[in-house]
Design an enzyme around this catalytic site. Structure first.
Site, PDB file in Angstrom:
ATOM      1  N   GLU A 112       7.349 -32.267   5.444  1.00 12.28           N
ATOM      2  CA  GLU A 112       7.860 -34.494   5.913  1.00 12.28           C
ATOM      3  C   GLU A 112       8.404 -34.191   6.652  1.00 12.28           C
ATOM      4  OE1 GLU A 112       8.360 -36.406   4.275  1.00 12.28           O
ATOM      5  OE2 GLU A 112       7.823 -36.540   2.121  1.00 12.28           O
ATOM      6  N   ASP A 239      -3.190 -34.439  -2.313  1.00 14.62           N
ATOM      7  CA  ASP A 239      -3.817 -35.858  -1.437  1.00 14.62           C
ATOM      8  C   ASP A 239      -3.968 -35.439   0.219  1.00 14.62           C
ATOM      9  OD1 ASP A 239      -1.134 -36.119  -0.779  1.00 14.62           O
ATOM     10  OD2 ASP A 239      -0.441 -37.712  -1.257  1.00 14.62           O
ATOM     11  N   GLU A 336       4.048 -47.827  -8.013  1.00 12.88           N
ATOM     12  CA  GLU A 336       3.381 -46.568  -7.891  1.00 12.88           C
ATOM     13  C   GLU A 336       3.200 -45.804  -8.489  1.00 12.88           C
ATOM     14  OE1 GLU A 336       4.712 -42.979  -5.648  1.00 12.88           O
ATOM     15  OE2 GLU A 336       5.054 -44.906  -6.036  1.00 12.88           O
ATOM     16  N   GLU A 355       0.162 -47.619   1.694  1.00  9.64           N
ATOM     17  CA  GLU A 355      -1.324 -46.484   1.201  1.00  9.64           C
ATOM     18  C   GLU A 355      -2.305 -47.322   0.651  1.00  9.64           C
ATOM     19  OE1 GLU A 355       1.071 -42.841   1.548  1.00  9.64           O
ATOM     20  OE2 GLU A 355       1.432 -44.304   0.622  1.00  9.64           O
ATOM     21  N   THR A 439      -0.893 -38.872   8.705  1.00 10.63           N
ATOM     22  CA  THR A 439      -0.433 -39.641   7.152  1.00 10.63           C
ATOM     23  C   THR A 439       0.603 -40.632   7.312  1.00 10.63           C
ATOM     24  OG1 THR A 439      -0.400 -38.773   4.767  1.00 10.63           O
ATOM     25  CG2 THR A 439       0.985 -37.328   6.800  1.00 10.63           C
TER      26      THR A 439
END
Length: 459
Positions: A112, A239, A336, A355, A439
């Site tokens: 992160e 992902d 979600e 996204e 991302t």
């Protein structure tokens, strides 16, 4: 991928017009998105100044860890640059250069921190030109590097920024591979290959352990290389591993990444995609047998459409986009996750994730079909209607009831507002010819010759 190369598809994204909507309407919406960004930023400055993120309703801030890493100012800066928000840029710059310090005795989640802060600082350096951004990125990158010192080369999840001690020896593919763009940028901008080589080794070591289907599982032990979770999917935990194989090839020209991406795409298409009465979806299966284990699709899975567009798989991308929009409009804003067989909501919250908007933007840019532009408008209006409060924006605990969840994380600024803005901004603001979006939606620019592997080669 047939006759068309991935880089040719990127070129097509660059030249596509998407000029069907009137300039007046696009300017109106662009200004509204900028106003939403500024309102959210105002909440941060008023109630969370110097902290990681804001809670607008409670009028306070919060940090991810024991001390602040200025998550919101760093994450927001690249969007401020694209939007031309000079006042807000000055505020963020002052915070970053006066207060950002990584010499902190605390454990952080390496993945992160890499995508948000290393990526944010590198992008800020390329967009702004101030070398202090790069110096901070290098300092942080060096503090994160101990995670790669493992028996397999598969990185641990957590690292102490001051002591270099690591912990968290069970990880997932996403936390192994979705730092390659950021570490690769550090290597190219500093001339030191150590960052790229360490990250690529971890990627290759995970990839070598893929299942008989060619798919990856959801959990792996960093010390032994044994899988702890054999469920294969494209949602959180896996992902961005796939996303960075493709984008890493586009940014660096590494043919190893291209080969891993193409095999992974083939396996996803073969074992995970599913056509149902409710649409076309990507589900879950066992990584070794290919047996279907769940029919779950969620907000994070939507990133896949950007990959399909970059790959040139437009027919699949258009089918998946219809499903994404169906999920978004089920309750006026996306949950979600859902069971796509029954269309039952499994996780009802909405974190103002980007996204779905990102997916819609990619498909619109690739096709020029105005219906995708209209979808983008609907998504922005949903956020305005359901997530806006008097003094900012917040998440939702339940999309069915629209109950608010009083927090606004940094990716609202880095990603959600950026993709909304790019829908409506002038074409000169951003070009796929010049940038790859990480991302976290930070633009990263290629400034070197491609066809580069680093020193670590796939065997």
């Amino acid at each position: 991928m047939g006759k068309r190369s991935i880089l040719w598809c990127v070129f097509l994204l660059w030249i596509s017009g998407c000029a069907l909507a009137s300039n007046a309407e696009r300017k109106e919406y662009a200004d509204r998105v900028k106003a939403a960004f500024v309102k959210g930023w105002g909440a941060y400055m008023n109630y969370a100044y110097g902290m990681d993120a804001v809670n607008p309703i409670a009028k306070r801030g919060h940090n991810w860890y024991e001390e602040t890493l200025l998550m919101t100012p760093v994450d927001a800066y690249s969007t401020m640059c694209l939007m031309g928000l000079e006042k807000e840029k000055t505020e963020a710059r002052n915070l970053i250069f006066e207060r950002l310090d990584f010499n902190k005795d605390m454990y952080v989640q390496q993945f992160e921190i890499a995508i948000r802060i290393v990526g944010g600082l590198v992008s800020a350096y390329q967009l702004d030109g101030d070398k202090r951004f790069l110096d901070l990125a290098v300092d942080l990158g060096d503090r994160l590097m101990p995670v790669f010192d493992t028996p397999t080369g598969i990185p641990y999840r957590m690292v102490n920024l001051k002591t270099g001690k690591i912990e968290g020896n069970v990880t997932n593919p996403c936390e192994v591979g979705s730092m390659l763009l950021e570490y690769g940028m550090l290597s190219k901008l500093t001339g030191n290959p150590k960052y790229y080589n360490a990250c690529k080794k971890g990627i290759v070591e995970v990839y070598k352990r893929r299942g008989k289907t060619g798919l990856l599982g959801g959990g792996i032990n960093c010390d032994t290389g044994e899988w702890t979770d054999t469920k294969a999917h494209i949602r959180g935990g896996i992902d961005a591993f796939y996303e960075y194989l493709l984008k890493g090839y586009i940014l660096f020209g590494d043919q190893d990444l291209k080969a891993m991406w193409e095999q992974s795409l083939s396996s996803v298409n073969k074992y995970l995609e599913e056509n149902t009465d409710n649409g076309y979806w990507i589900g879950e299966a066992d990584m070794n047998t290919g047996e279907r284990t769940a029919t779950v699709f969620g907000a994070l899975d939507c990133f896949w459409n950007g990959c399909l567009v970059l790959e040139g798989e437009l027919e699949r991308a258009k089918k998946l986009q219809e499903s994404i929009y169906k999920m978004w409009t089920l309750y006026g804003i996306e949950p979600e996750s859902i069971n796509y067989k029954t269309m039952e909501v499994l996780s009802p919250y909405y974190m103002i994730r980007p996204e779905a908007i990102e997916a819609t933007y990619y498909v619109w840019k690739a096709t020029g079909d105005e219906k995708y532009y209209e979808m983008g408008k609907v998504m922005f209006e949903s956020i305005e209607k359901y997530c806006q409060v008097e003094n900012g924006y917040v998440q939702l605990k339940d999309v069915r009831t629209k109950e608010t969840w009083d927090t606004l994380e940094s990716f609202f600024f880095a990603e959600t507002m950026k993709y909304c803005y790019l829908f409506f901004a002038p074409e000169s603001v951003f070009s796929f010819k010049n940038y790859v979006l990480n991302t976290e939606a930070h633009p990263l620019k290629n400034t070197w010759d491609k066809d580069w592997k680093g020193d670590y080669k796939m065997k």
